[in-house]
Design a protein around this motif. Structure first.
Motif, mmCIF file in Angstrom:
data_model
loop_
_atom_site.group_PDB
_atom_site.id
_atom_site.type_symbol
_atom_site.label_atom_id
_atom_site.label_comp_id
_atom_site.label_asym_id
_atom_site.label_seq_id
_atom_site.Cartn_x
_atom_site.Cartn_y
_atom_site.Cartn_z
ATOM 1 N N GLY A 111 0.806 -1.213 0.000
ATOM 2 C CA GLY A 111 0.000 0.000 0.000
ATOM 3 C C GLY A 111 0.842 1.267 0.000
ATOM 4 N N LEU A 112 0.160 2.395 -0.290
ATOM 5 C CA LEU A 112 0.851 3.683 -0.395
ATOM 6 C C LEU A 112 1.509 4.087 0.926
ATOM 7 C CD1 LEU A 112 1.495 6.268 -1.982
ATOM 8 C CD2 LEU A 112 -0.766 7.139 -1.325
ATOM 9 N N GLY A 113 0.800 3.847 2.030
ATOM 10 C CA GLY A 113 1.360 4.206 3.342
ATOM 11 C C GLY A 113 2.664 3.466 3.588
ATOM 12 N N ILE A 131 4.844 13.080 -3.768
ATOM 13 C CA ILE A 131 4.234 13.365 -5.076
ATOM 14 C C ILE A 131 3.879 12.038 -5.746
ATOM 15 C CG2 ILE A 131 4.659 14.272 -7.403
ATOM 16 C CD1 ILE A 131 6.282 16.454 -6.297
ATOM 17 N N LEU A 132 2.619 11.894 -6.123
ATOM 18 C CA LEU A 132 2.205 10.706 -6.878
ATOM 19 C C LEU A 132 2.234 11.079 -8.360
ATOM 20 C CD1 LEU A 132 -0.868 9.477 -4.749
ATOM 21 C CD2 LEU A 132 1.587 9.202 -4.316
ATOM 22 N N PRO A 133 3.187 10.522 -9.106
ATOM 23 C CA PRO A 133 3.371 10.961 -10.494
ATOM 24 C C PRO A 133 2.171 10.692 -11.410
ATOM 25 C CG PRO A 133 5.259 9.673 -9.749
ATOM 26 C CD PRO A 133 4.201 9.528 -8.703
ATOM 27 N N TYR A 172 -11.070 7.678 -3.940
ATOM 28 C CA TYR A 172 -10.127 8.645 -3.374
ATOM 29 C C TYR A 172 -10.084 8.621 -1.844
ATOM 30 C CZ TYR A 172 -10.367 10.878 -7.987
ATOM 31 O OH TYR A 172 -10.302 11.133 -9.325
ATOM 32 N N GLY A 173 -9.063 9.309 -1.306
ATOM 33 C CA GLY A 173 -9.133 9.740 0.076
ATOM 34 C C GLY A 173 -10.062 10.948 0.097
ATOM 35 N N VAL A 174 -10.893 11.084 1.133
ATOM 36 C CA VAL A 174 -11.888 12.163 1.154
ATOM 37 C C VAL A 174 -11.804 12.920 2.479
ATOM 38 C CG1 VAL A 174 -14.363 12.685 1.030
ATOM 39 C CG2 VAL A 174 -13.407 10.887 -0.403
ATOM 40 N N VAL A 191 -10.938 10.090 5.210
ATOM 41 C CA VAL A 191 -11.229 8.662 5.087
ATOM 42 C C VAL A 191 -10.835 8.171 3.695
ATOM 43 C CG1 VAL A 191 -13.634 9.436 5.012
ATOM 44 C CG2 VAL A 191 -13.176 7.018 4.963
ATOM 45 N N GLU A 192 -10.195 6.993 3.675
ATOM 46 C CA GLU A 192 -9.729 6.441 2.406
ATOM 47 C C GLU A 192 -10.823 5.629 1.737
ATOM 48 O OE1 GLU A 192 -7.041 7.127 0.818
ATOM 49 O OE2 GLU A 192 -6.946 5.571 -0.702
ATOM 50 N N LYS A 193 -11.086 5.962 0.513
ATOM 51 C CA LYS A 193 -12.030 5.231 -0.350
ATOM 52 C C LYS A 193 -13.335 4.862 0.372
ATOM 53 C CE LYS A 193 -8.567 3.920 -3.617
ATOM 54 N NZ LYS A 193 -7.250 4.083 -3.050
ATOM 55 N N ALA A 204 -11.814 15.472 -2.661
ATOM 56 C CA ALA A 204 -10.906 14.322 -2.773
ATOM 57 C C ALA A 204 -9.467 14.747 -2.558
ATOM 58 C CB ALA A 204 -11.047 13.697 -4.150
ATOM 59 N N VAL A 205 -8.692 13.818 -2.009
ATOM 60 C CA VAL A 205 -7.248 14.031 -1.867
ATOM 61 C C VAL A 205 -6.601 13.730 -3.217
ATOM 62 C CG1 VAL A 205 -5.153 13.218 -0.716
ATOM 63 C CG2 VAL A 205 -7.310 13.325 0.556
ATOM 64 N N ILE A 206 -5.768 14.640 -3.690
ATOM 65 C CA ILE A 206 -5.023 14.458 -4.932
ATOM 66 C C ILE A 206 -3.554 14.276 -4.551
ATOM 67 C CG2 ILE A 206 -4.443 15.593 -7.142
ATOM 68 C CD1 ILE A 206 -7.383 14.590 -6.824
ATOM 69 N N GLY A 207 -2.782 13.620 -5.424
ATOM 70 C CA GLY A 207 -1.460 13.140 -5.024
ATOM 71 C C GLY A 207 -0.346 14.130 -4.780
ATOM 72 N N ARG A 208 -0.571 15.100 -3.925
ATOM 73 C CA ARG A 208 0.480 16.009 -3.461
ATOM 74 C C ARG A 208 0.295 16.192 -1.965
ATOM 75 N NH1 ARG A 208 0.969 15.100 -7.961
ATOM 76 N NH2 ARG A 208 1.557 16.398 -9.721
ATOM 77 N N LEU A 232 -1.809 5.711 3.526
ATOM 78 C CA LEU A 232 -1.232 6.987 3.940
ATOM 79 C C LEU A 232 -2.316 7.873 4.562
ATOM 80 C CD1 LEU A 232 1.266 8.810 3.987
ATOM 81 C CD2 LEU A 232 0.679 9.577 1.678
ATOM 82 N N THR A 233 -3.497 7.825 3.971
ATOM 83 C CA THR A 233 -4.616 8.629 4.476
ATOM 84 C C THR A 233 -4.853 8.377 5.966
ATOM 85 O OG1 THR A 233 -5.657 8.616 2.313
ATOM 86 C CG2 THR A 233 -7.103 9.055 4.182
ATOM 87 N N ASP A 234 -4.821 7.107 6.385
ATOM 88 C CA ASP A 234 -5.093 6.776 7.798
ATOM 89 C C ASP A 234 -4.026 7.388 8.708
ATOM 90 O OD1 ASP A 234 -7.196 5.322 6.855
ATOM 91 O OD2 ASP A 234 -6.227 3.358 7.054
HETATM 92 C C1 G1P Z 1 -4.108 7.292 -3.711
HETATM 93 C C2 G1P Z 1 -4.466 7.696 -2.271
HETATM 94 C C3 G1P Z 1 -5.810 8.416 -2.256
HETATM 95 C C4 G1P Z 1 -5.777 9.599 -3.203
HETATM 96 C C5 G1P Z 1 -5.352 9.154 -4.603
HETATM 97 C C6 G1P Z 1 -5.132 10.373 -5.493
HETATM 98 O O1 G1P Z 1 -5.026 6.317 -4.133
HETATM 99 O O2 G1P Z 1 -4.527 6.531 -1.459
HETATM 100 O O3 G1P Z 1 -6.098 8.874 -0.960
HETATM 101 O O4 G1P Z 1 -7.059 10.200 -3.243
HETATM 102 O O5 G1P Z 1 -4.121 8.403 -4.568
HETATM 103 O O6 G1P Z 1 -4.788 10.013 -6.796
HETATM 104 P P1 G1P Z 1 -4.768 5.362 -5.401
HETATM 105 O O7 G1P Z 1 -5.110 6.183 -6.616
HETATM 106 O O8 G1P Z 1 -3.322 4.977 -5.377
HETATM 107 O O9 G1P Z 1 -5.692 4.203 -5.245
#
Ligand code: G1P
Length: 297
Positions: A111-113, A131-133, A172-174, A191-193, A204-208, A232-234
């Protein structure tokens, strides 16, 4: 004074299965938008925000990424010999100073965390960015730079956020919003998803992310969350209860979900149209396609 954010983690260990068969042989992050790989956009954004140390959390099969950021003596010598100065300049943005870039492997896809936690020793006791590319953000002022400026006021933990349609929140994370202070949103929960209908909002949480090292300590327990993954959200949400310093940041710009095929195609089109040398040709082609479609109807 708040510590400056100079380190960024790039979680790039994913298998990219949504892009098979392409990702059988090349990492998703090397796939290109117009003429630059996805990862280059993330690196450029990080540099603009003042990041000096780049930490890649990788996995098996990602060595193309390491080559990409290395010098290429043979290629460079050929370009020099042929007087291709412009191309040599282009290559410069891909080179990293020795010691500025670190690669470490996430041995299991937990997982991301967990991916972020893998970099804990390189972060030590400093605030850091993630940063999530896959999330490519087109903006006049790069998104992470906008966040670094806002963070100079708030400190704490900050996540990029944007509104998404309610039927998409479960991807998303919300954020659960306590109050809105202009572009900054104070979070009361995260909260995640969440299941549709149970989301606290459509923000929604975006990857930064800009995070405190406490988040890494929260990940030490390696507790699984949504989807059985370490989220990571948790770990960020835990800081709401403990430190009450988690903020969303509503960035200016357009986000493309390059983790999906249609998002990638949209980004390709948008970034192509933004290039002066490609614009007229692409526009003419789009007009042609559109006209052909009308005739067919
Ligand atoms: C990840 C995060 C999520 C976030 C999302 C943004 O999810 O876990 O909280 O909203 O990126 O792109 P994933 O897209 O890897 O499932």
């Amino acid at each position: 004074m708040k510590k400056r954010v100079t380190k960024a983690i790039f979680p790039v260990a994913g298998l990219g299965t949504r892009f098979l068969p392409a990702t059988k042989a090349i990492p998703k992050e090397i796939m290109m938008l117009v003429d630059r790989p996805l990862i280059q956009y993330a690196i450029d954004e990080a540099r603009a925000a003042g990041i000096k140390e780049f930490i890649f959390v990788t996995s098996r099969g990602k060595s193309a990424l390491e080559d990409y950021f290395d010098e290429a003596p043979q290629l460079e010598a050929t370009l020099r010999r042929d007087g291709k100065q412009e191309l040599l300049e282009v290559l410069k943005s891909t080179n990293m100073d020795s010691g500025a870039i670190a690669y470490l492997r996430q041995h299991q896809a937990l997982g991301l965390g967990h991916a972020v936690w893998c970099a804990r020793r390189l972060i030590a006791d400093e605030p850091f960015a993630v940063i999530l590319p896959d999330d490519v953000i087109a903006a006049d002022k790069p998104c992470l730079q906008q966040m670094v400026e806002a963070y100079a006021e708030t400190g704490g933990n900050m996540v990029a956020t944007m509104e998404v349609p309610y039927d998409q929140v479960s991807s998303y994370g919300v954020l659960d919003v306590e109050r809105t202070l202009g572009a900054v949103i104070k979070a009361r929960g995260m909260v995640e998803k969440p299941a549709a209908g149970e989301a606290p909002s459509n923000l929604a949480v975006i990857g930064r992310y800009i995070l405190t090292p406490k988040v890494l300590r929260n990940l030490d327990r390696r507790e699984a969350g949504a989807g059985g993954e370490i989220q990571l959200t948790d770990a960020i949400a835990e800081e709401i209860a403990r430190s009450d310093n988690v903020y969303g940041y509503r960035f200016q710009g357009h986000r493309y979900d390059c983790g999906s095929k249609s998002g990638f195609l949209r980004a390709t089109l948008a970034f192509g149209l933004a290039r002066p040398e490609l614009r007229a040709d692409l526009e003419a082609f789009i007009d042609e396609l559109y006209a052909a479609r009308k005739v067919a109807q």
